[in-house]
Enzyme design. Structure first.
Site, PDB file in Angstrom:
ATOM      1  N   HIS A  16     -34.683 -18.935  45.319  1.00 46.85           N
ATOM      2  CA  HIS A  16     -35.778 -19.517  44.537  1.00 46.85           C
ATOM      3  C   HIS A  16     -35.226 -20.151  43.263  1.00 46.85           C
ATOM      4  O   HIS A  16     -35.402 -19.646  42.165  1.00 46.85           O
ATOM      5  CB  HIS A  16     -36.838 -18.457  44.228  1.00 46.85           C
ATOM      6  CG  HIS A  16     -37.579 -18.005  45.437  1.00 46.85           C
ATOM      7  ND1 HIS A  16     -37.318 -16.806  46.054  1.00 46.85           N
ATOM      8  CD2 HIS A  16     -38.544 -18.610  46.169  1.00 46.85           C
ATOM      9  CE1 HIS A  16     -38.102 -16.678  47.107  1.00 46.85           C
ATOM     10  NE2 HIS A  16     -38.854 -17.760  47.203  1.00 46.85           N
ATOM     11  N   HIS A  20     -34.213 -25.264  45.662  1.00 48.64           N
ATOM     12  CA  HIS A  20     -35.328 -24.967  46.575  1.00 48.64           C
ATOM     13  C   HIS A  20     -36.547 -25.820  46.207  1.00 48.64           C
ATOM     14  O   HIS A  20     -37.234 -26.344  47.093  1.00 48.64           O
ATOM     15  CB  HIS A  20     -35.682 -23.470  46.524  1.00 48.64           C
ATOM     16  CG  HIS A  20     -36.965 -23.129  47.191  1.00 48.64           C
ATOM     17  ND1 HIS A  20     -37.169 -23.274  48.553  1.00 48.64           N
ATOM     18  CD2 HIS A  20     -38.135 -22.656  46.685  1.00 48.64           C
ATOM     19  CE1 HIS A  20     -38.411 -22.905  48.851  1.00 48.64           C
ATOM     20  NE2 HIS A  20     -39.011 -22.532  47.734  1.00 48.64           N
ATOM     21  N   ASP A  57     -42.380 -22.375  42.302  1.00 47.36           N
ATOM     22  CA  ASP A  57     -41.569 -21.172  42.034  1.00 47.36           C
ATOM     23  C   ASP A  57     -40.971 -21.176  40.630  1.00 47.36           C
ATOM     24  O   ASP A  57     -39.927 -20.555  40.391  1.00 47.36           O
ATOM     25  CB  ASP A  57     -40.447 -21.037  43.071  1.00 47.36           C
ATOM     26  CG  ASP A  57     -40.915 -20.450  44.393  1.00 47.36           C
ATOM     27  OD1 ASP A  57     -41.839 -19.611  44.385  1.00 47.36           O
ATOM     28  OD2 ASP A  57     -40.353 -20.827  45.442  1.00 47.36           O
TER      29      ASP A  57
END
Length: 174
Positions: A16, A20, A57
Site C-alpha cells: 500500500h 499501488h 490508500d
C-alpha cells in the site's frame, strides 16, 4: 503540486504505497476509457474515480483493518471499527481538498462539487474488502430486480463506480 503532496502521504510499505496508487489509477484510466464505459459514465464520475484511485490508500500504515481493530488503535476507535483505514484515507483526502492549492474539485460548480465529494467517499470506502460479500449481494439483487439496465439510474451508476474502484484496486494482485 497536488500529486507530489499525495506521494508525500504514502509510506514505503511493501504494497500500500504510492506505486499501488499509481497502478490503481492506471487501471482505472483504462477501465473508464473503455468505449462502453465512456458511453455510460458521466464525465464527473470518470474524474472522481481517477482521483479516488489516487487517494484510496493515503497514509496507509501497512497494517490491515483487523489489526487496527484488534489492537484498539486510535484509528479504530475514531472510526468505530468500521472501514478504519479507508475512512482515514478519505478524511486525509478531504483535508487536502480543503486546501486551495490541492483542491482538485475547485473548478466544479457547487452542485457538482457536492456530488463529487459524495462519490469520492462512496468509492474510497468501497475498497474496504470486509464489505465485499455485502456489495456482491447488493449488485446481484440489483441485476436480478432490474430486467433492463437503466444506465442513467443513480443506483446503477453507484454500483458501477464501486465495481470499477474495486476492480482497479485488486488489479495488480490479480
Amino acid at each position: 503540486g497536488p500529486f507530489q503532496e499525495l506521494n508525500r502521504h504514502y509510506h514505503n510499505n511493501p504494497y500500500h504505497n504510492f506505486q499501488h496508487a499509481v497502478d490503481t489509477t492506471n487501471v482505472m484510466a483504462w477501465l473508464v476509457c473503455l468505449p462502453r464505459t465512456r458511453q455510460i459514465l458521466p464525465d464527473l464520475y470518470v474524474y472522481v474515480l481517477l482521483i479516488a484511485a489516487l487517494v484510496h490508500d493515503l497514509d496507509h500504515p501497512g497494517t490491515d483493518n483487523q489489526w487496527e481493530i484488534k489492537t484498539q488503535s486510535e484509528r479504530a476507535q475514531r472510526y468505530q471499527n468500521v472501514a478504519v483505514l479507508e475512512h482515514h484515507s478519505l478524511d486525509l483526502a478531504l483535508e487536502l481538498l480543503q486546501q486551495p492549492e490541492y483542491d482538485l474539485f475547485a473548478h466544479l460548480p457547487p452542485r457538482d462539487r457536492k456530488e463529487a465529494l459524495k462519490l469520492l467517499a462512496l468509492t474510497v470506502l468501497a475498497t474496504d474488502f470486509s464489505m465485499h460479500r455485502t456489495f456482491l449481494q447488493e449488485l446481484e439483487t440489483h441485476l436480478n430486480t432490474h430486467r433492463r439496465l437503466n444506465t442513467a439510474d443513480p443506483e446503477f451508476l453507484s454500483l458501477l463506480a464501486r465495481t470499477l474502484i474495486k476492480a482497479a484496486d485488486i488489479s495488480n494482485t490479480s
